[in-house]
Design an enzyme around this catalytic site. Structure first.
Site, PDB file in Angstrom:
ATOM      1  N   PRO A   1      12.292 -13.892 -51.762  1.00  0.00           N
ATOM      2  CA  PRO A   1      12.196 -15.079 -50.926  1.00  0.00           C
ATOM      3  C   PRO A   1      11.172 -16.109 -51.404  1.00  0.00           C
ATOM      4  O   PRO A   1      10.011 -15.797 -51.598  1.00  0.00           O
ATOM      5  CB  PRO A   1      11.749 -14.520 -49.563  1.00  0.00           C
ATOM      6  CG  PRO A   1      11.484 -13.073 -49.763  1.00  0.00           C
ATOM      7  CD  PRO A   1      11.539 -12.768 -51.206  1.00  0.00           C
ATOM      8  N   GLU A   2      11.639 -17.316 -51.566  1.00  0.00           N
ATOM      9  CA  GLU A   2      10.747 -18.459 -51.709  1.00  0.00           C
ATOM     10  C   GLU A   2      10.955 -19.309 -50.463  1.00  0.00           C
ATOM     11  O   GLU A   2      11.608 -18.866 -49.518  1.00  0.00           O
ATOM     12  CB  GLU A   2      11.050 -19.226 -53.008  1.00  0.00           C
ATOM     13  CG  GLU A   2      10.850 -18.338 -54.246  1.00  0.00           C
ATOM     14  CD  GLU A   2      11.000 -19.085 -55.569  1.00  0.00           C
ATOM     15  OE1 GLU A   2      10.761 -20.309 -55.593  1.00  0.00           O
ATOM     16  OE2 GLU A   2      11.355 -18.443 -56.560  1.00  0.00           O
TER      17      GLU A   2
ATOM     18  N   HIS B   1      13.494   2.223 -46.183  1.00  0.00           N
ATOM     19  CA  HIS B   1      12.765   0.955 -46.340  1.00  0.00           C
ATOM     20  C   HIS B   1      12.917   0.002 -45.169  1.00  0.00           C
ATOM     21  O   HIS B   1      12.429  -1.123 -45.223  1.00  0.00           O
ATOM     22  CB  HIS B   1      13.157   0.229 -47.639  1.00  0.00           C
ATOM     23  CG  HIS B   1      13.030   1.080 -48.858  1.00  0.00           C
ATOM     24  ND1 HIS B   1      11.871   1.758 -49.185  1.00  0.00           N
ATOM     25  CD2 HIS B   1      13.927   1.399 -49.821  1.00  0.00           C
ATOM     26  CE1 HIS B   1      12.060   2.436 -50.303  1.00  0.00           C
ATOM     27  NE2 HIS B   1      13.296   2.245 -50.704  1.00  0.00           N
TER      28      HIS B   1
ATOM     29  N   ARG C   1       9.528  -2.782 -51.564  1.00  0.00           N
ATOM     30  CA  ARG C   1       8.269  -2.760 -52.321  1.00  0.00           C
ATOM     31  C   ARG C   1       7.033  -2.840 -51.431  1.00  0.00           C
ATOM     32  O   ARG C   1       5.920  -2.687 -51.911  1.00  0.00           O
ATOM     33  CB  ARG C   1       8.261  -3.880 -53.365  1.00  0.00           C
ATOM     34  CG  ARG C   1       9.235  -3.605 -54.486  1.00  0.00           C
ATOM     35  CD  ARG C   1       9.313  -4.754 -55.450  1.00  0.00           C
ATOM     36  NE  ARG C   1       8.133  -4.833 -56.307  1.00  0.00           N
ATOM     37  CZ  ARG C   1       7.955  -5.759 -57.233  1.00  0.00           C
ATOM     38  NH1 ARG C   1       8.871  -6.694 -57.397  1.00  0.00           N
ATOM     39  NH2 ARG C   1       6.876  -5.773 -57.960  1.00  0.00           N
TER      40      ARG C   1
ATOM     41  N   ARG D   1      -7.167 -30.899 -63.578  1.00  0.00           N
ATOM     42  CA  ARG D   1      -6.704 -29.515 -63.693  1.00  0.00           C
ATOM     43  C   ARG D   1      -6.142 -29.255 -65.082  1.00  0.00           C
ATOM     44  O   ARG D   1      -5.137 -29.842 -65.469  1.00  0.00           O
ATOM     45  CB  ARG D   1      -5.640 -29.222 -62.638  1.00  0.00           C
ATOM     46  CG  ARG D   1      -6.228 -29.109 -61.257  1.00  0.00           C
ATOM     47  CD  ARG D   1      -5.172 -28.716 -60.250  1.00  0.00           C
ATOM     48  NE  ARG D   1      -5.765 -28.683 -58.931  1.00  0.00           N
ATOM     49  CZ  ARG D   1      -6.241 -27.583 -58.370  1.00  0.00           C
ATOM     50  NH1 ARG D   1      -6.137 -26.443 -58.977  1.00  0.00           N
ATOM     51  NH2 ARG D   1      -6.788 -27.650 -57.185  1.00  0.00           N
TER      52      ARG D   1
END
Length: 275
Positions: A2-3, A95, A113, A156
């Site tokens: 997921p983003e 899970h 995970r 930066r």
DNA sequence: CGTTACCCCTGGAGGC
DNA sequence: TGCCTCCAGGGGTAAC
């Protein structure tokens, strides 16, 4: 997985089913994900009602209220987390770490995970929570534009891809959409952030917004199946131009897509089209 | 202060 | 078939 887009699609999918619903139970089958699950959380949640679901970066924030006060459930899907709605009583599989039980449905959090997060913030102002307070600008907010990005990147020396993925500056951009947005803007992921002109910062900001919006739209088209979908929301996949396409021809010039490593993450780009 | 290295965890893919 | 290594969409923290 997921983003920002996947998290937003999850939010959009859950909202119509959970808004106004009362929590009647909570099951935690793992003692901890990324963090310890707060002691006594199940007891605290029972009797509260979901009044809103807010996304902040890649976090989902569930506003849980009652007449005697409430708080916020803070959820992050990590690398492998997913949410789905199942019929009450549906057997949990491996899970499936967390269930939030409502009268007519159960919200199930699966995370092989266990990089995900489930935390509780007592009281109204979840923006003050330590994990939320440090988050950067929302790339889909009006304040995020080329001028903002130009100012943010001055001084930066880090490669622009690393800067894009740092959630303390800008939230929600992960490894896939960083690669895709940089390709769309024609900017090399290796370029020092400070060495991008104002004009190209405008291109990049626009590319980020377009890429995220397109992905949300792609996910939104599958929302109808949210409740009973096998994959849950977030199972959609935006077709990528360069991500995970090492060696394949660049869709623009045909040169092979390059794969390199930056800060421990894989990066995909076209040496010819991205400078 | 900004930037990088490592770590958390499980599973799938590919080499041998 | 099994065993090994490497890799995976995130991000906090320690260390330079």
């Amino acid at each position: 997985m997921p983003e920002l887009p996947e998290v937003e699609v999850s939010r959009l999918g859950l909202l119509p089913h959970l808004a106004g619903q009362g929590i009647v139970g909570a099951d935690f089958r793992a003692p901890r994900l990324r963090h310890d699950i707060p002691l006594g959380l199940a007891a605290r949640l029972i009797g509260l009602h979901i009044t809103a679901i807010v996304r902040r970066g890649k976090y989902l924030l569930f506003d849980c209220e009652s007449t005697s006060g409430g708080g916020w459930l803070i959820l992050h899907l990590g690398m492998s987390g997913s949410l789905r709605l199942v019929a009450p009583g549906t057997a949990a599989q491996k899970h499936d770490h967390v269930d939030l039980v409502f009268a007519r449905t159960t919200l199930r959090f699966r995370d092989p995970r266990r990089f995900g997060t489930l935390l509780w913030h007592e009281g109204e102002n979840v923006a003050q929570h330590p994990l939320i307070a440090v988050l950067g600008i929302e790339p889909l907010s009006p304040a995020f534009d080329g001028d903002w990005l130009y100012a943010h990147t001055r001084g930066r020396s880090s490669p622009i891809k690393t800067v894009l993925m740092d959630s303390h500056g800008i939230v929600g951009i992960g490894n896939i959409y960083a690669a895709e947005a940089l390709f769309k803007a024609g900017i090399s992921p290796l370029r020092a952030a400070a060495r991008i002109s104002r004009e190209r910062c405008r291109l990049l900001a626009a590319a980020i917004r377009a890429t995220l919006k397109r992905a949300i739209a792609a996910g939104g088209s599958s929302l109808r199946d949210y409740v009973h979908s096998d994959g849950g929301a977030g199972s959609f996949q935006l077709s990528c131009a360069v991500y995970d396409r090492a060696g394949e021809p660049c869709p623009c010039c045909g040169a092979p897509v390059r794969s390199i490593r930056q800060a421990g993450r894989s990066t995909f780009y076209c040496m010819h089209c991205q400078t």
